[in-house]
Scaffold this motif. Structure first.
Motif, PDB file in Angstrom:
ATOM      1  N   GLY A 210       0.811  -1.211   0.000  1.00 36.73           N
ATOM      2  CA  GLY A 210       0.000   0.000   0.000  1.00 36.73           C
ATOM      3  C   GLY A 210       0.841   1.256   0.000  1.00 36.73           C
ATOM      4  O   GLY A 210       2.068   1.217  -0.101  1.00 36.73           O
ATOM      5  N   THR A 211       0.144   2.401   0.124  1.00 35.41           N
ATOM      6  CA  THR A 211       0.771   3.717   0.114  1.00 35.41           C
ATOM      7  C   THR A 211       0.534   4.411   1.448  1.00 35.41           C
ATOM      8  O   THR A 211      -0.593   4.402   1.955  1.00 35.41           O
ATOM      9  N   VAL A 212       1.573   5.008   1.995  1.00 36.72           N
ATOM     10  CA  VAL A 212       1.462   5.719   3.276  1.00 36.72           C
ATOM     11  C   VAL A 212       0.664   7.008   3.060  1.00 36.72           C
ATOM     12  O   VAL A 212       1.033   7.846   2.229  1.00 36.72           O
ATOM     13  N   ILE A 213      -0.453   7.140   3.791  1.00 36.48           N
ATOM     14  CA  ILE A 213      -1.320   8.310   3.624  1.00 36.48           C
ATOM     15  C   ILE A 213      -1.291   9.225   4.839  1.00 36.48           C
ATOM     16  O   ILE A 213      -1.832  10.339   4.773  1.00 36.48           O
ATOM     17  N   PHE A 214      -0.685   8.791   5.937  1.00 38.84           N
ATOM     18  CA  PHE A 214      -0.579   9.660   7.112  1.00 38.84           C
ATOM     19  C   PHE A 214       0.612   9.239   7.944  1.00 38.84           C
ATOM     20  O   PHE A 214       0.818   8.059   8.215  1.00 38.84           O
ATOM     21  N   VAL A 215       1.401  10.230   8.346  1.00 32.96           N
ATOM     22  CA  VAL A 215       2.496  10.025   9.284  1.00 32.96           C
ATOM     23  C   VAL A 215       2.510  11.247  10.200  1.00 32.96           C
ATOM     24  O   VAL A 215       2.576  12.382   9.721  1.00 32.96           O
ATOM     25  N   GLY A 216       2.396  11.020  11.509  1.00 30.90           N
ATOM     26  CA  GLY A 216       2.378  12.154  12.404  1.00 30.90           C
ATOM     27  C   GLY A 216       2.364  11.738  13.861  1.00 30.90           C
ATOM     28  O   GLY A 216       2.362  10.548  14.200  1.00 30.90           O
ATOM     29  N   PHE A 217       2.337  12.754  14.734  1.00 27.42           N
ATOM     30  CA  PHE A 217       2.321  12.538  16.173  1.00 27.42           C
ATOM     31  C   PHE A 217       1.071  13.185  16.745  1.00 27.42           C
ATOM     32  O   PHE A 217       0.757  14.340  16.439  1.00 27.42           O
ATOM     33  N   THR A 218       0.321  12.429  17.548  1.00 25.51           N
ATOM     34  CA  THR A 218      -0.852  12.952  18.220  1.00 25.51           C
ATOM     35  C   THR A 218      -0.674  12.772  19.725  1.00 25.51           C
ATOM     36  O   THR A 218       0.048  11.889  20.185  1.00 25.51           O
ATOM     37  N   THR A 219      -1.355  13.629  20.482  1.00 26.01           N
ATOM     38  CA  THR A 219      -1.218  13.582  21.939  1.00 26.01           C
ATOM     39  C   THR A 219      -1.729  12.264  22.499  1.00 26.01           C
ATOM     40  O   THR A 219      -1.135  11.685  23.423  1.00 26.01           O
ATOM     41  N   ASP A 220      -2.831  11.756  21.953  1.00 25.54           N
ATOM     42  CA  ASP A 220      -3.435  10.541  22.493  1.00 25.54           C
ATOM     43  C   ASP A 220      -2.733   9.274  22.022  1.00 25.54           C
ATOM     44  O   ASP A 220      -2.541   8.334  22.808  1.00 25.54           O
ATOM     45  N   ASP A 221      -2.351   9.223  20.750  1.00 21.10           N
ATOM     46  CA  ASP A 221      -1.866   7.971  20.165  1.00 21.10           C
ATOM     47  C   ASP A 221      -0.383   7.977  19.832  1.00 21.10           C
ATOM     48  O   ASP A 221       0.121   6.999  19.278  1.00 21.10           O
ATOM     49  N   GLY A 222       0.344   9.063  20.128  1.00 20.82           N
ATOM     50  CA  GLY A 222       1.776   9.104  19.853  1.00 20.82           C
ATOM     51  C   GLY A 222       2.069   9.116  18.361  1.00 20.82           C
ATOM     52  O   GLY A 222       1.339   9.717  17.569  1.00 20.82           O
ATOM     53  N   TYR A 223       3.132   8.423  17.971  1.00 20.07           N
ATOM     54  CA  TYR A 223       3.497   8.351  16.556  1.00 20.07           C
ATOM     55  C   TYR A 223       2.576   7.354  15.848  1.00 20.07           C
ATOM     56  O   TYR A 223       2.485   6.193  16.233  1.00 20.07           O
ATOM     57  N   VAL A 224       1.913   7.854  14.803  1.00 20.04           N
ATOM     58  CA  VAL A 224       0.911   7.064  14.075  1.00 20.04           C
ATOM     59  C   VAL A 224       1.285   7.035  12.598  1.00 20.04           C
ATOM     60  O   VAL A 224       1.742   8.031  12.037  1.00 20.04           O
ATOM     61  N   ILE A 225       1.064   5.878  11.965  1.00 21.74           N
ATOM     62  CA  ILE A 225       1.232   5.743  10.521  1.00 21.74           C
ATOM     63  C   ILE A 225       0.034   4.987   9.971  1.00 21.74           C
ATOM     64  O   ILE A 225      -0.433   4.016  10.568  1.00 21.74           O
ATOM     65  N   GLN A 226      -0.505   5.489   8.854  1.00 24.33           N
ATOM     66  CA  GLN A 226      -1.652   4.859   8.197  1.00 24.33           C
ATOM     67  C   GLN A 226      -1.268   4.510   6.767  1.00 24.33           C
ATOM     68  O   GLN A 226      -0.603   5.298   6.084  1.00 24.33           O
ATOM     69  N   ILE A 227      -1.723   3.344   6.316  1.00 28.56           N
ATOM     70  CA  ILE A 227      -1.401   2.859   4.969  1.00 28.56           C
ATOM     71  C   ILE A 227      -2.703   2.550   4.239  1.00 28.56           C
ATOM     72  O   ILE A 227      -3.575   1.855   4.783  1.00 28.56           O
ATOM     73  N   GLN A 228      -2.826   3.061   3.023  1.00 27.50           N
ATOM     74  CA  GLN A 228      -3.985   2.783   2.168  1.00 27.50           C
ATOM     75  C   GLN A 228      -3.660   1.613   1.247  1.00 27.50           C
ATOM     76  O   GLN A 228      -2.693   1.654   0.493  1.00 27.50           O
TER      77      GLN A 228
END
Length: 291
Positions: A210-228
């Motif tokens: 797949g393709t990475v559609i989100f990479v970031g840091f959030t207060t609740d979930d820390g470092y997050v990566i999403q793949i489509q």
């Protein structure tokens, strides 16, 4: 009638073909200096040819020589590029001067003591007009709310089960991490994935191509990566300590994308929170992935 028209046309063509001689004589001796034999038709052809040649020469001079710069509407390309660069520099200079003026005005306000203070908080309403209002829900209201919430959860569950088509069974899901599941998928508790505890600094791997559609840091979930992935399938990996991919990267199934961690306020220890979403609905990863 047609014979008369034909005769007029013949007379006209004959006149065009008649030969004439242009003679230049000496006025004193009447000696012939120059003579030219022409017909009206030949003169017309000569004038047309000269006109075409002159027109071609003028167009060529305008199109392929520097003379075109003196004609309104034409200009040198280099001059136009220079004008555009000067215009861009002027805009940048104007923006810089505006920022400098704003900075200087702020400095002058600080030196003169004109510092903006905090806005005053709104005062509480001490009139007591709303003390008698009962804001507690009644028993019937509470019962209705519970019924609506249960119906919504049931309808969502039905939709999720309806979207579990046979097409998902054709995918081979790669386990993002090998470990122990400490918290399973529970849509009623709004826990849309599974929590897997594994070794410290264990690599997190992509479950499908797949393709990475989100990479970031959030207060609740820390470092997050999403793949489509294909077929409108999305995988989510939360609480990573580090992410090795960036937005837009294409990853293969089993390719490392991060490191397991304990980032985010919702994390109580080093683990991976893994979610699968299909057509906008969360599905149970344990139905498709062997951890």
């Amino acid at each position: 009638m047609s014979e008369i028209k034909n005769s007029r046309w013949k007379i006209f063509t004959n006149q065009l073909r008649n030969k004439y001689r242009l003679v230049i004589l000496n006025d004193d001796s009447f000696a012939e200096k120059f003579s030219l034999r022409l017909s009206p038709l030949g003169l017309i052809i000569l004038i047309g040819a000269v006109t075409i040649v002159m027109t071609t020469l003028v167009i060529s001079l305008v199109a392929f020589t520097p003379l075109r710069e003196y004609i309104p509407g034409y200009g040198n390309v280099d001059d136009r590029i220079a004008i555009l660069k000067i215009s861009a520099k002027a805009d940048s200079l104007e923006s810089t001067l505006s920022s400098r003026d704003w900075y200087m005005n702020n400095l002058l306000n600080v030196f003169s003591g004109k510092v903006e203070g905090k806005t005053a908080k709104p005062t509480k309403d001490s009139t007591g007009k709303y003390k008698s209002i009962d804001i507690k829900p009644s028993e019937s209201d509470l019962k209705l709310r519970k019924e609506i919430e249960s119906n919504q959860i049931q309808s969502t569950s039905d939709k999720v089960s309806a979207y579990k088509l046979n097409v998902l069974s054709n995918f081979f899901f790669f386990s993002p991490v090998k470990g122990v599941i400490t918290s399973s998928y529970n849509i009623r508790e709004e826990h849309f994935g599974v929590d897997i505890v594994a070794k410290e600094d264990e690599l997190i791997k992509a479950t499908l191509d797949g393709t990475v559609i989100f990479v970031g840091f959030t207060t609740d979930d820390g470092y997050v990566i999403q793949i489509q992935h294909s077929n409108n399938l999305t995988s989510v990996y939360k609480h990573n300590s580090a992410i090795t991919k960036k937005l837009g990267d294409f990853v293969k199934a089993g390719e490392p994308i991060g490191v397991i961690g304990n980032t985010g306020e919702n994390s109580k220890g080093s683990h991976l929170h893994f979610e699968l979403w299909y057509n906008g609905f969360a599905i149970n990863p344990q139905d498709y992935v062997v951890f």
